[in-house]
Design a protein around this motif. Structure first.
Motif, PDB file in Angstrom:
ATOM      1  N   PHE A  35       0.800  -1.356   0.068  1.00 30.07           N
ATOM      2  CA  PHE A  35      -0.049   0.106  -0.101  1.00 30.07           C
ATOM      3  C   PHE A  35       0.766   1.260   0.049  1.00 30.07           C
ATOM      4  N   TYR A  36       1.803   1.284   0.759  1.00 31.49           N
ATOM      5  CA  TYR A  36       2.609   2.411   0.984  1.00 31.49           C
ATOM      6  C   TYR A  36       3.555   2.613  -0.322  1.00 31.49           C
ATOM      7  N   PHE A  37       3.889   1.696  -0.822  1.00 32.32           N
ATOM      8  CA  PHE A  37       4.623   1.503  -2.051  1.00 32.32           C
ATOM      9  C   PHE A  37       3.637   2.141  -3.360  1.00 32.32           C
ATOM     10  N   ALA A  38       2.564   1.778  -3.250  1.00 33.85           N
ATOM     11  CA  ALA A  38       1.662   2.159  -4.289  1.00 33.85           C
ATOM     12  C   ALA A  38       1.308   3.601  -4.184  1.00 33.85           C
ATOM     13  N   THR A  39       1.150   4.217  -3.022  1.00 30.52           N
ATOM     14  CA  THR A  39       1.065   5.467  -2.982  1.00 30.52           C
ATOM     15  C   THR A  39       2.283   6.430  -3.321  1.00 30.52           C
ATOM     16  N   ALA A  40       3.555   5.512  -2.865  1.00 27.49           N
ATOM     17  CA  ALA A  40       4.561   6.552  -3.401  1.00 27.49           C
ATOM     18  C   ALA A  40       4.840   6.464  -4.881  1.00 27.49           C
ATOM     19  N   VAL A  41       4.447   5.385  -5.330  1.00 32.28           N
ATOM     20  CA  VAL A  41       4.668   5.320  -6.979  1.00 32.28           C
ATOM     21  C   VAL A  41       3.558   6.290  -7.665  1.00 32.28           C
ATOM     22  N   ALA A  42       2.261   6.459  -6.777  1.00 37.37           N
ATOM     23  CA  ALA A  42       1.454   7.225  -7.354  1.00 37.37           C
ATOM     24  C   ALA A  42       1.850   8.691  -7.510  1.00 37.37           C
ATOM     25  N   SER A  43       2.517   8.948  -6.394  1.00 35.06           N
ATOM     26  CA  SER A  43       2.863  10.529  -6.016  1.00 35.06           C
ATOM     27  C   SER A  43       3.883  10.749  -7.077  1.00 35.06           C
ATOM     28  N   LEU A  44       4.874   9.554  -7.364  1.00 33.67           N
ATOM     29  CA  LEU A  44       5.952  10.003  -8.199  1.00 33.67           C
ATOM     30  C   LEU A  44       5.651  10.014  -9.675  1.00 33.67           C
ATOM     31  N   THR A  45       4.696   9.218 -10.130  1.00 39.03           N
ATOM     32  CA  THR A  45       4.111   9.347 -11.401  1.00 39.03           C
ATOM     33  C   THR A  45       3.342  10.777 -11.512  1.00 39.03           C
ATOM     34  N   LEU A  46       2.488  11.171 -10.432  1.00 39.82           N
ATOM     35  CA  LEU A  46       1.828  12.489 -10.818  1.00 39.82           C
ATOM     36  C   LEU A  46       2.595  13.704 -10.714  1.00 39.82           C
ATOM     37  N   THR A  47       3.825  13.439  -9.695  1.00 43.92           N
ATOM     38  CA  THR A  47       4.839  14.605  -9.784  1.00 43.92           C
ATOM     39  C   THR A  47       5.393  14.763 -11.050  1.00 43.92           C
ATOM     40  N   VAL A  48       6.151  13.917 -11.521  1.00 44.25           N
ATOM     41  CA  VAL A  48       6.653  13.790 -12.828  1.00 44.25           C
ATOM     42  C   VAL A  48       5.622  14.426 -13.963  1.00 44.25           C
ATOM     43  N   SER A  49       4.449  14.021 -13.987  1.00 42.70           N
ATOM     44  CA  SER A  49       3.664  14.478 -15.018  1.00 42.70           C
ATOM     45  C   SER A  49       3.219  15.562 -14.784  1.00 42.70           C
ATOM     46  N   SER A  50       3.063  16.216 -13.831  1.00 45.33           N
ATOM     47  CA  SER A  50       2.490  17.630 -13.595  1.00 45.33           C
ATOM     48  C   SER A  50       3.499  18.749 -13.796  1.00 45.33           C
TER      49      SER A  50
END
Length: 120
Positions: free
Chosen positions: A105-120
């Motif tokens: 779960f924590y891994f998934a939230t970190a991946v989601a944050s990384l993905t959205l940070t890079v794409s925004s």
């Protein structure tokens, strides 16, 4: 605010909050943290250091909400991804699979944050 910007804001705030929460549990020596750490072979002496990494990641994510500090947010998210990859590896190495969803779960939230940070 676009949908992507809103998702970036919500996911980043959520990821920072859950990491601050689990870091507090690490620092408090919560029973579930101590039991899980013992099962997967993480020495108790590592808990303050792991909590510091989680808090640093949460702070970096929050600072990265500012567009000028976005690279810091990306670095913080990347650090959290690596931290939780390590947690998953410890679970797999110790064959403690019944609660693999927690570091997942924590891994998934970190991946989601990384993905959205890079794409925004």
């Amino acid at each position: 605010m676009t949908g992507t910007q809103l998702a970036f804001l919500v996911v980043t705030l959520f990821t920072a909050a859950v990491n601050a929460g689990i870091a507090a549990s690490d620092l408090a020596g919560a029973r579930f943290v101590l039991a899980n750490s013992a099962q997967v072979g993480v020495p108790r002496s590592w808990l303050p250091w792991l909590a510091a990494l989680k808090l640093a990641g949460a702070a970096g994510l929050l600072l990265g909400l500012d567009a000028a500090l976005r690279p810091l947010g990306a670095a913080a998210a990347c650090g959290l991804v690596l931290l939780y990859l390590g947690a998953l590896a410890f679970h797999l190495r110790a064959r403690v699979l019944y609660n693999l969803a927690f570091p997942g779960f924590y891994f998934a939230t970190a991946v989601a944050s990384l993905t959205l940070t890079v794409s925004s």
